[in-house]
Design a protein around this motif. Structure first.
Motif, PDB file in Angstrom:
ATOM      1  N   PHE A   1       0.838  -1.201   0.000  1.00 24.21           N
ATOM      2  CA  PHE A   1       0.000   0.000   0.000  1.00 24.21           C
ATOM      3  C   PHE A   1       0.874   1.253   0.000  1.00 24.21           C
ATOM      4  O   PHE A   1       0.579   2.226  -0.710  1.00 24.21           O
ATOM      5  CB  PHE A   1      -0.906  -0.014   1.239  1.00 24.21           C
ATOM      6  CG  PHE A   1      -2.090   0.908   1.127  1.00 24.21           C
ATOM      7  CD1 PHE A   1      -1.925   2.288   1.081  1.00 24.21           C
ATOM      8  CD2 PHE A   1      -3.380   0.385   1.074  1.00 24.21           C
ATOM      9  CE1 PHE A   1      -3.022   3.134   0.988  1.00 24.21           C
ATOM     10  CE2 PHE A   1      -4.479   1.229   0.981  1.00 24.21           C
ATOM     11  CZ  PHE A   1      -4.302   2.599   0.937  1.00 24.21           C
ATOM     12  N   THR A   2       1.952   1.228   0.775  1.00 25.55           N
ATOM     13  CA  THR A   2       2.820   2.396   0.888  1.00 25.55           C
ATOM     14  C   THR A   2       3.557   2.678  -0.414  1.00 25.55           C
ATOM     15  O   THR A   2       3.531   3.798  -0.934  1.00 25.55           O
ATOM     16  CB  THR A   2       3.841   2.201   2.021  1.00 25.55           C
ATOM     17  OG1 THR A   2       3.146   1.998   3.257  1.00 25.55           O
ATOM     18  CG2 THR A   2       4.740   3.422   2.148  1.00 25.55           C
ATOM     19  N   VAL A   3       4.236   1.663  -0.954  1.00 26.56           N
ATOM     20  CA  VAL A   3       5.043   1.852  -2.161  1.00 26.56           C
ATOM     21  C   VAL A   3       4.170   2.206  -3.357  1.00 26.56           C
ATOM     22  O   VAL A   3       4.409   3.218  -4.040  1.00 26.56           O
ATOM     23  CB  VAL A   3       5.872   0.592  -2.469  1.00 26.56           C
ATOM     24  CG1 VAL A   3       6.570   0.735  -3.825  1.00 26.56           C
ATOM     25  CG2 VAL A   3       6.906   0.360  -1.385  1.00 26.56           C
ATOM     26  N   TYR A   4       3.156   1.399  -3.627  1.00 26.47           N
ATOM     27  CA  TYR A   4       2.328   1.641  -4.802  1.00 26.47           C
ATOM     28  C   TYR A   4       1.428   2.867  -4.607  1.00 26.47           C
ATOM     29  O   TYR A   4       1.156   3.601  -5.555  1.00 26.47           O
ATOM     30  CB  TYR A   4       1.489   0.402  -5.118  1.00 26.47           C
ATOM     31  CG  TYR A   4       2.337  -0.797  -5.474  1.00 26.47           C
ATOM     32  CD1 TYR A   4       3.235  -0.749  -6.536  1.00 26.47           C
ATOM     33  CD2 TYR A   4       2.262  -1.976  -4.745  1.00 26.47           C
ATOM     34  CE1 TYR A   4       4.029  -1.836  -6.851  1.00 26.47           C
ATOM     35  CE2 TYR A   4       3.051  -3.083  -5.055  1.00 26.47           C
ATOM     36  CZ  TYR A   4       3.938  -3.004  -6.106  1.00 26.47           C
ATOM     37  OH  TYR A   4       4.726  -4.086  -6.421  1.00 26.47           O
ATOM     38  N   GLY A   5       1.005   3.102  -3.367  1.00 26.64           N
ATOM     39  CA  GLY A   5       0.157   4.261  -3.086  1.00 26.64           C
ATOM     40  C   GLY A   5       0.889   5.574  -3.302  1.00 26.64           C
ATOM     41  O   GLY A   5       0.369   6.483  -3.963  1.00 26.64           O
ATOM     42  N   ILE A   6       2.086   5.698  -2.759  1.00 26.19           N
ATOM     43  CA  ILE A   6       2.828   6.954  -2.893  1.00 26.19           C
ATOM     44  C   ILE A   6       3.307   7.147  -4.332  1.00 26.19           C
ATOM     45  O   ILE A   6       3.397   8.281  -4.825  1.00 26.19           O
ATOM     46  CB  ILE A   6       4.010   7.018  -1.897  1.00 26.19           C
ATOM     47  CG1 ILE A   6       4.474   8.471  -1.714  1.00 26.19           C
ATOM     48  CG2 ILE A   6       5.164   6.145  -2.349  1.00 26.19           C
ATOM     49  CD1 ILE A   6       3.452   9.373  -1.071  1.00 26.19           C
ATOM     50  N   LEU A   7       3.582   6.041  -5.042  1.00 27.12           N
ATOM     51  CA  LEU A   7       3.964   6.147  -6.450  1.00 27.12           C
ATOM     52  C   LEU A   7       2.803   6.673  -7.294  1.00 27.12           C
ATOM     53  O   LEU A   7       2.995   7.525  -8.170  1.00 27.12           O
ATOM     54  CB  LEU A   7       4.408   4.787  -6.989  1.00 27.12           C
ATOM     55  CG  LEU A   7       5.867   4.402  -6.765  1.00 27.12           C
ATOM     56  CD1 LEU A   7       6.140   3.005  -7.302  1.00 27.12           C
ATOM     57  CD2 LEU A   7       6.800   5.415  -7.424  1.00 27.12           C
ATOM     58  N   VAL A   8       1.604   6.156  -7.022  1.00 20.41           N
ATOM     59  CA  VAL A   8       0.417   6.644  -7.746  1.00 20.41           C
ATOM     60  C   VAL A   8       0.224   8.129  -7.492  1.00 20.41           C
ATOM     61  O   VAL A   8      -0.048   8.904  -8.417  1.00 20.41           O
ATOM     62  CB  VAL A   8      -0.839   5.855  -7.330  1.00 20.41           C
ATOM     63  CG1 VAL A   8      -2.105   6.561  -7.827  1.00 20.41           C
ATOM     64  CG2 VAL A   8      -0.789   4.437  -7.871  1.00 20.41           C
ATOM     65  N   TYR A   9       0.382   8.559  -6.237  1.00 25.67           N
ATOM     66  CA  TYR A   9       0.225   9.977  -5.920  1.00 25.67           C
ATOM     67  C   TYR A   9       1.248  10.836  -6.662  1.00 25.67           C
ATOM     68  O   TYR A   9       0.903  11.870  -7.251  1.00 25.67           O
ATOM     69  CB  TYR A   9       0.378  10.201  -4.414  1.00 25.67           C
ATOM     70  CG  TYR A   9       0.558  11.652  -4.045  1.00 25.67           C
ATOM     71  CD1 TYR A   9      -0.502  12.545  -4.101  1.00 25.67           C
ATOM     72  CD2 TYR A   9       1.820  12.136  -3.670  1.00 25.67           C
ATOM     73  CE1 TYR A   9      -0.327  13.886  -3.787  1.00 25.67           C
ATOM     74  CE2 TYR A   9       2.000  13.476  -3.351  1.00 25.67           C
ATOM     75  CZ  TYR A   9       0.923  14.347  -3.418  1.00 25.67           C
ATOM     76  OH  TYR A   9       1.110  15.672  -3.105  1.00 25.67           O
ATOM     77  N   LEU A  10       2.526  10.416  -6.648  1.00 25.86           N
ATOM     78  CA  LEU A  10       3.580  11.216  -7.280  1.00 25.86           C
ATOM     79  C   LEU A  10       3.424  11.232  -8.802  1.00 25.86           C
ATOM     80  O   LEU A  10       3.597  12.284  -9.432  1.00 25.86           O
ATOM     81  CB  LEU A  10       4.952  10.666  -6.895  1.00 25.86           C
ATOM     82  CG  LEU A  10       5.346  10.853  -5.424  1.00 25.86           C
ATOM     83  CD1 LEU A  10       6.667  10.163  -5.126  1.00 25.86           C
ATOM     84  CD2 LEU A  10       5.439  12.337  -5.073  1.00 25.86           C
ATOM     85  N   LEU A  11       3.114  10.085  -9.397  1.00 28.52           N
ATOM     86  CA  LEU A  11       2.936  10.038 -10.849  1.00 28.52           C
ATOM     87  C   LEU A  11       1.696  10.806 -11.279  1.00 28.52           C
ATOM     88  O   LEU A  11       1.650  11.384 -12.364  1.00 28.52           O
ATOM     89  CB  LEU A  11       2.855   8.588 -11.319  1.00 28.52           C
ATOM     90  CG  LEU A  11       4.149   7.776 -11.192  1.00 28.52           C
ATOM     91  CD1 LEU A  11       3.901   6.317 -11.566  1.00 28.52           C
ATOM     92  CD2 LEU A  11       5.247   8.365 -12.071  1.00 28.52           C
ATOM     93  N   TRP A  12       0.668  10.802 -10.412  1.00 28.92           N
ATOM     94  CA  TRP A  12      -0.569  11.549 -10.682  1.00 28.92           C
ATOM     95  C   TRP A  12      -0.263  13.013 -10.973  1.00 28.92           C
ATOM     96  O   TRP A  12      -0.910  13.638 -11.825  1.00 28.92           O
ATOM     97  CB  TRP A  12      -1.483  11.424  -9.474  1.00 28.92           C
ATOM     98  CG  TRP A  12      -2.799  12.156  -9.575  1.00 28.92           C
ATOM     99  CD1 TRP A  12      -3.023  13.499  -9.440  1.00 28.92           C
ATOM    100  CD2 TRP A  12      -4.077  11.564  -9.818  1.00 28.92           C
ATOM    101  NE1 TRP A  12      -4.355  13.785  -9.573  1.00 28.92           N
ATOM    102  CE2 TRP A  12      -5.023  12.620  -9.811  1.00 28.92           C
ATOM    103  CE3 TRP A  12      -4.512  10.256 -10.017  1.00 28.92           C
ATOM    104  CZ2 TRP A  12      -6.373  12.388 -10.008  1.00 28.92           C
ATOM    105  CZ3 TRP A  12      -5.860  10.039 -10.217  1.00 28.92           C
ATOM    106  CH2 TRP A  12      -6.785  11.095 -10.209  1.00 28.92           C
ATOM    107  N   ARG A  13       0.731  13.563 -10.294  1.00 25.31           N
ATOM    108  CA  ARG A  13       1.084  14.972 -10.455  1.00 25.31           C
ATOM    109  C   ARG A  13       1.693  15.272 -11.819  1.00 25.31           C
ATOM    110  O   ARG A  13       1.788  16.432 -12.213  1.00 25.31           O
ATOM    111  CB  ARG A  13       2.063  15.379  -9.348  1.00 25.31           C
ATOM    112  CG  ARG A  13       1.484  15.295  -7.947  1.00 25.31           C
ATOM    113  CD  ARG A  13       2.582  15.385  -6.885  1.00 25.31           C
ATOM    114  NE  ARG A  13       3.326  16.624  -6.955  1.00 25.31           N
ATOM    115  CZ  ARG A  13       2.991  17.758  -6.342  1.00 25.31           C
ATOM    116  NH1 ARG A  13       1.881  17.782  -5.606  1.00 25.31           N
ATOM    117  NH2 ARG A  13       3.735  18.836  -6.451  1.00 25.31           N
ATOM    118  N   HIS A  14       2.122  14.223 -12.539  1.00 24.22           N
ATOM    119  CA  HIS A  14       2.808  14.427 -13.816  1.00 24.22           C
ATOM    120  C   HIS A  14       2.102  13.768 -14.996  1.00 24.22           C
ATOM    121  O   HIS A  14       2.568  13.856 -16.122  1.00 24.22           O
ATOM    122  CB  HIS A  14       4.246  13.888 -13.718  1.00 24.22           C
ATOM    123  CG  HIS A  14       5.029  14.495 -12.600  1.00 24.22           C
ATOM    124  ND1 HIS A  14       5.515  15.792 -12.639  1.00 24.22           N
ATOM    125  CD2 HIS A  14       5.391  13.998 -11.392  1.00 24.22           C
ATOM    126  CE1 HIS A  14       6.144  16.059 -11.512  1.00 24.22           C
ATOM    127  NE2 HIS A  14       6.091  14.999 -10.737  1.00 24.22           N
TER     128      HIS A  14
END
Length: 220
Positions: free
Chosen positions: A145-158
């Protein structure tokens, strides 16, 4: 002025959502903790384990072992290193790099801390693999949840397109869900362990994003 106002409103909206997510996840995690401590999770946990393990077949076992591998520390490290390179070298987003490193790096420490408090033994109904250490909350579920969740959030910005963002969410949720199910299927975690891992990670990510968004607003 209008553009700046709209940007500020969007950032404040993101911050409010992150704050709400953190509070709700934390409240639900505390509720699960109370149930586990009171010994009231056993009946539901045992029956869900029997249901999930009732699907057992050689092919499905191989698949579940693959999902468990995707939630392992080694894979998390590989994903983290790739993300660090992308954020630092290609995108040159240092603040996002700091956010990613802190969120992913501190999550295992938080998980171990909670496990040391609860000291819950792993289930013994029917194990298909062997694991050591305490059970609650699930480290694999929290890591996924942590790894994939934070990656989705960061990629969402771009990622500007709606379909691209939707695809990221679907992939992230699917991987996280099946990694959690694999831990129940393989007999090394109770369902409440998996749910606890998800909720603790949700609270941790929400809090981290809130702090990040506030920092970005101040520097902006």
């Amino acid at each position: 002025m209008e553009t700046g106002a709209k940007t500020g409103m969007i950032e404040r909206s993101h911050w409010r959502r992150a704050s709400t997510w953190a509070v709700l996840s934390a409240a639900m995690f505390i509720y699960v903790c109370v149930i586990v401590l009171a010994g009231k999770a056993g009946y539901i946990d045992d029956n869900l384990i029997r249901i999930v393990q009732g699907w057992e077949s050689p092919g499905l076992t191989d698949l579940m072992e693959t999902f468990t591998w995707l939630g392992s520390t080694n894979v998390a490290i590989i994903i983290a290193l790739v993300a660090i390179v992308v954020l630092a070298v290609l995108l040159k987003h240092r603040m996002e790099l700091v956010l990613f490193v802190l969120v992913v790096g501190l999550a295992p420490l938080l998980n171990r801390l909670i496990k040391s408090i609860f000291e819950r033994e792993r289930p013994t109904l029917h194990r298909l693999i062997e694991e050591v250490g305490y059970s609650f909350p699930s480290g694999h579920s929290m890591s996924a949840f942590t790894v994939y969740g934070i990656l989705v959030y960061l990629l969402w910005r771009h990622v500007p397109s709606a379909w691209g963002r939707a695809l990221m969410i679907v992939i992230g949720l699917a991987l996280t869900l099946f990694i959690g199910i694999s831990r129940i299927y393989l007999g090394v975690h109770y369902p409440s362990d998996v749910i606890g891992g998800y909720l603790l990670s949700g609270a941790w990510i929400g809090l981290s994003i809130e702090v990040f968004e506030r920092t970005v607003r101040r520097k902006g």
